[in-house]
Design an enzyme around this catalytic site. Structure first.
Site, PDB file in Angstrom:
ATOM      1  N   GLU A 122       0.845  -1.210   0.000  1.00  0.00           N
ATOM      2  CA  GLU A 122       0.000   0.000   0.000  1.00  0.00           C
ATOM      3  C   GLU A 122       0.878   1.257   0.000  1.00  0.00           C
ATOM      4  O   GLU A 122       0.598   2.227  -0.716  1.00  0.00           O
ATOM      5  CB  GLU A 122      -0.932  -0.019   1.218  1.00  0.00           C
ATOM      6  CG  GLU A 122      -1.949  -1.156   1.125  1.00  0.00           C
ATOM      7  CD  GLU A 122      -2.863  -1.256   2.330  1.00  0.00           C
ATOM      8  OE1 GLU A 122      -2.354  -1.248   3.467  1.00  0.00           O
ATOM      9  OE2 GLU A 122      -4.091  -1.354   2.135  1.00  0.00           O
ATOM     10  N   GLU A 142      -2.974 -10.287   3.959  1.00  0.00           N
ATOM     11  CA  GLU A 142      -4.046  -9.981   4.909  1.00  0.00           C
ATOM     12  C   GLU A 142      -5.005 -11.160   5.086  1.00  0.00           C
ATOM     13  O   GLU A 142      -5.432 -11.471   6.209  1.00  0.00           O
ATOM     14  CB  GLU A 142      -4.838  -8.743   4.445  1.00  0.00           C
ATOM     15  CG  GLU A 142      -4.151  -7.422   4.719  1.00  0.00           C
ATOM     16  CD  GLU A 142      -3.157  -7.004   3.638  1.00  0.00           C
ATOM     17  OE1 GLU A 142      -2.747  -7.842   2.817  1.00  0.00           O
ATOM     18  OE2 GLU A 142      -2.782  -5.814   3.634  1.00  0.00           O
TER      19      GLU A 142
HETATM   20  C1  1HE Z   1       7.231  -7.888  12.080  1.00  0.00           C
HETATM   21  C2  1HE Z   1       6.498  -7.858  10.876  1.00  0.00           C
HETATM   22  C3  1HE Z   1       5.242  -7.214  10.888  1.00  0.00           C
HETATM   23  C4  1HE Z   1       8.336  -8.905  10.534  1.00  0.00           C
HETATM   24  N1  1HE Z   1       4.829  -6.680  12.058  1.00  0.00           N
HETATM   25  N2  1HE Z   1       6.769  -7.334  13.215  1.00  0.00           N
HETATM   26  N3  1HE Z   1       2.449  -8.318   7.005  1.00  0.00           N
HETATM   27  C5  1HE Z   1       2.756  -9.614   6.925  1.00  0.00           C
HETATM   28  O1  1HE Z   1       1.916 -10.470   7.073  1.00  0.00           O
HETATM   29  C6  1HE Z   1       4.182  -9.925   6.686  1.00  0.00           C
HETATM   30  C7  1HE Z   1       4.789 -10.429   7.962  1.00  0.00           C
HETATM   31  N4  1HE Z   1       6.222 -10.639   7.870  1.00  0.00           N
HETATM   32  C8  1HE Z   1       6.782 -11.684   7.177  1.00  0.00           C
HETATM   33  O2  1HE Z   1       6.119 -12.426   6.490  1.00  0.00           O
HETATM   34  C9  1HE Z   1       8.269 -11.836   7.313  1.00  0.00           C
HETATM   35  O3  1HE Z   1       8.661 -11.232   8.522  1.00  0.00           O
HETATM   36  C10 1HE Z   1       9.081 -11.221   6.161  1.00  0.00           C
HETATM   37  C11 1HE Z   1       8.866 -12.039   4.899  1.00  0.00           C
HETATM   38  C12 1HE Z   1       8.726  -9.758   5.909  1.00  0.00           C
HETATM   39  C13 1HE Z   1      10.577 -11.258   6.539  1.00  0.00           C
HETATM   40  O4  1HE Z   1      10.932 -12.582   6.900  1.00  0.00           O
HETATM   41  P1  1HE Z   1      12.241 -12.823   7.762  1.00  0.00           P
HETATM   42  O5  1HE Z   1      12.416 -14.303   7.903  1.00  0.00           O
HETATM   43  O6  1HE Z   1      13.386 -12.058   7.170  1.00  0.00           O
HETATM   44  O7  1HE Z   1      11.990 -12.130   9.193  1.00  0.00           O
HETATM   45  P2  1HE Z   1      11.164 -12.674  10.469  1.00  0.00           P
HETATM   46  O8  1HE Z   1      12.032 -13.614  11.246  1.00  0.00           O
HETATM   47  O9  1HE Z   1       9.829 -13.165  10.092  1.00  0.00           O
HETATM   48  O10 1HE Z   1      10.947 -11.334  11.297  1.00  0.00           O
HETATM   49  C14 1HE Z   1      12.063 -10.620  11.821  1.00  0.00           C
HETATM   50  C15 1HE Z   1      11.523  -9.691  12.876  1.00  0.00           C
HETATM   51  O11 1HE Z   1      10.650  -8.732  12.244  1.00  0.00           O
HETATM   52  C16 1HE Z   1      10.675 -10.402  13.915  1.00  0.00           C
HETATM   53  O12 1HE Z   1      10.783  -9.663  15.103  1.00  0.00           O
HETATM   54  P3  1HE Z   1      11.650 -10.238  16.348  1.00  0.00           P
HETATM   55  O13 1HE Z   1      11.476  -9.188  17.412  1.00  0.00           O
HETATM   56  O14 1HE Z   1      11.052 -11.575  16.695  1.00  0.00           O
HETATM   57  O15 1HE Z   1      13.048 -10.353  15.846  1.00  0.00           O
HETATM   58  C17 1HE Z   1       9.257 -10.216  13.375  1.00  0.00           C
HETATM   59  O16 1HE Z   1       8.268 -10.295  14.374  1.00  0.00           O
HETATM   60  C18 1HE Z   1       9.377  -8.796  12.828  1.00  0.00           C
HETATM   61  N5  1HE Z   1       8.356  -8.548  11.828  1.00  0.00           N
HETATM   62  N6  1HE Z   1       7.205  -8.502   9.934  1.00  0.00           N
HETATM   63  C19 1HE Z   1       5.585  -6.737  13.175  1.00  0.00           C
HETATM   64  N7  1HE Z   1       4.479  -7.116   9.799  1.00  0.00           N
HETATM   65  C20 1HE Z   1      -3.577  -0.873   7.404  1.00  0.00           C
HETATM   66  S1  1HE Z   1      -3.899  -2.521   7.250  1.00  0.00           S
HETATM   67  C21 1HE Z   1      -2.500  -3.222   6.541  1.00  0.00           C
HETATM   68  C22 1HE Z   1      -2.560  -4.705   6.741  1.00  0.00           C
HETATM   69  C23 1HE Z   1      -1.248  -5.396   6.534  1.00  0.00           C
HETATM   70  O17 1HE Z   1      -0.233  -4.797   6.294  1.00  0.00           O
HETATM   71  S2  1HE Z   1      -1.288  -7.096   6.700  1.00  0.00           S
HETATM   72  C24 1HE Z   1       0.296  -7.595   6.226  1.00  0.00           C
HETATM   73  C25 1HE Z   1       1.174  -7.771   7.412  1.00  0.00           C
END
Ligand code: 1HE
Length: 268
Positions: A122, A142
């Site tokens: 977005e 989502e």
């Molecule tokens: C996060 C987030 C996040 C990572 N919010 N903390 N978005 C998603 O569904 C995508 C979610 N994220 C992922 O699928 C993956 O993290 C990634 C593909 C982006 C990256 O993978 P990777 O293996 O490099 O990293 P990771 O081990 O999953 O995450 C590393 C850290 O980033 C970890 O935090 P830590 O404190 O445990 O080290 C994760 O929790 C953090 N992290 N993504 C919070 N999204 C207005 S409405 C909009 C609606 C949406 O956007 S829905 C889509 C949400």
């Protein structure tokens, strides 16, 4: 010349100024994959609300680390256990930020890499130009997370790729990447090397245009697209009346007339 003091009070954005008025804005939460929390959205609102006033000629929007942006900060959202009313206001704030980008009159070039997902897509779709590299992939997770888009995907992503493809992305988690993503319209450029280098080169070109011309390109086209064809043609005439008679354009027109101005040629 940009005044650096206008840009020193940011925590979640890293802001780097270039001599030509191009500003590189980098989402600076690599450890959270640049997930968009409330504080980051606030900083985006602040930056884009004042960019034109602060003399910014073009923006390169990038992400630190390996990913552009992982979308909504799901952990913040989960911990806050928000009410419908609270989350509606979160979304309205996102719209404020993204509308300032799209309609603000300052060119925004997004340098994409890795995940451009959910709210990250977005955000990217509010930029005027998107540059992808070999690592870039686009998704709307989502559906899998039990939530819905709230940062404008129903408008901007469906505008870029069509309603049916957007529905498929949210319903099934489909991921697009590479040339297919460019062919569909998710990005305008795919580079072998660094998307940041390419985005800077494009921003440099845009910054060489007259600011009022860029204002029209990066504001009027979006506004006019929201109008009927009849009203749009009228608005376009009004904008062209102002932009195409600006005194600053006369030297460029004269250069064309006296044959010192660059000619349009195909790329060799
Ligand atoms: C996060 C987030 C996040 C990572 N919010 N903390 N978005 C998603 O569904 C995508 C979610 N994220 C992922 O699928 C993956 O993290 C990634 C593909 C982006 C990256 O993978 P990777 O293996 O490099 O990293 P990771 O081990 O999953 O995450 C590393 C850290 O980033 C970890 O935090 P830590 O404190 O445990 O080290 C994760 O929790 C953090 N992290 N993504 C919070 N999204 C207005 S409405 C909009 C609606 C949406 O956007 S829905 C889509 C949400």
């Amino acid at each position: 010349m940009l005044d650096a003091s206008h840009f020193d009070d940011y925590t979640n954005l890293d802001i780097a100024l270039r001599d030509n008025g191009v500003v590189i804005v980098t989402l600076d939460r690599a450890d959270k994959r640049n997930a968009l929390d409330v504080a980051t959205i606030d900083e985006l609102v602040r930056f884009f609300s004042s960019a034109h006033r602060n003399g910014v000629r073009a923006v390169v929007l990038a992400g630190s680390g390996d990913h552009f942006c992982a979308g909504l900060d799901l952990i913040e959202h989960w911990k806050a256990d928000r009410s419908p009313d609270e989350f509606m206001h979160v979304c309205l704030r996102w719209h404020e930020a993204f509308n300032k980008m799209e309609y603000g009159g300052v060119p925004v070039i997004a340098a994409l890499k890795g995940a451009v997902v959910g709210g990250g897509l977005e955000l990217a779709s509010a930029a005027h130009v998107r540059v992808a590299d070999a690592s870039t992939y686009f998704a709307l997770p989502e559906g899998q997370r039990g939530i819905f888009t709230g940062g404008g995907a129903t408008i901007r992503v469906s505008d870029l790729i069509g309603k049916a493809r957007m529905i498929d992305m949210v319903l099934t988690g489909r991921v697009y990447q590479g040339q297919e993503a460019v062919d569909l319209g998710l990005a305008q450029y795919l580079v072998d090397g660094s998307s940041l280098d390419k985005a800077i080169a494009l921003a440099d070109k845009a910054a060489a245009n007259l600011p009022l011309t860029n204002f029209a390109i990066c504001s009027a086209i979006s506004h006019i697209n929201n109008m009927s064809a009849m009203d749009g043609a009228y608005a376009e005439s009004v904008v062209a009346g102002i932009v195409n008679t600006q005194p600053a354009a006369r030297a460029r027109l004269e250069a064309f007339a006296d044959k010192t101005g660059a000619r349009v040629r195909p790329e060799s």
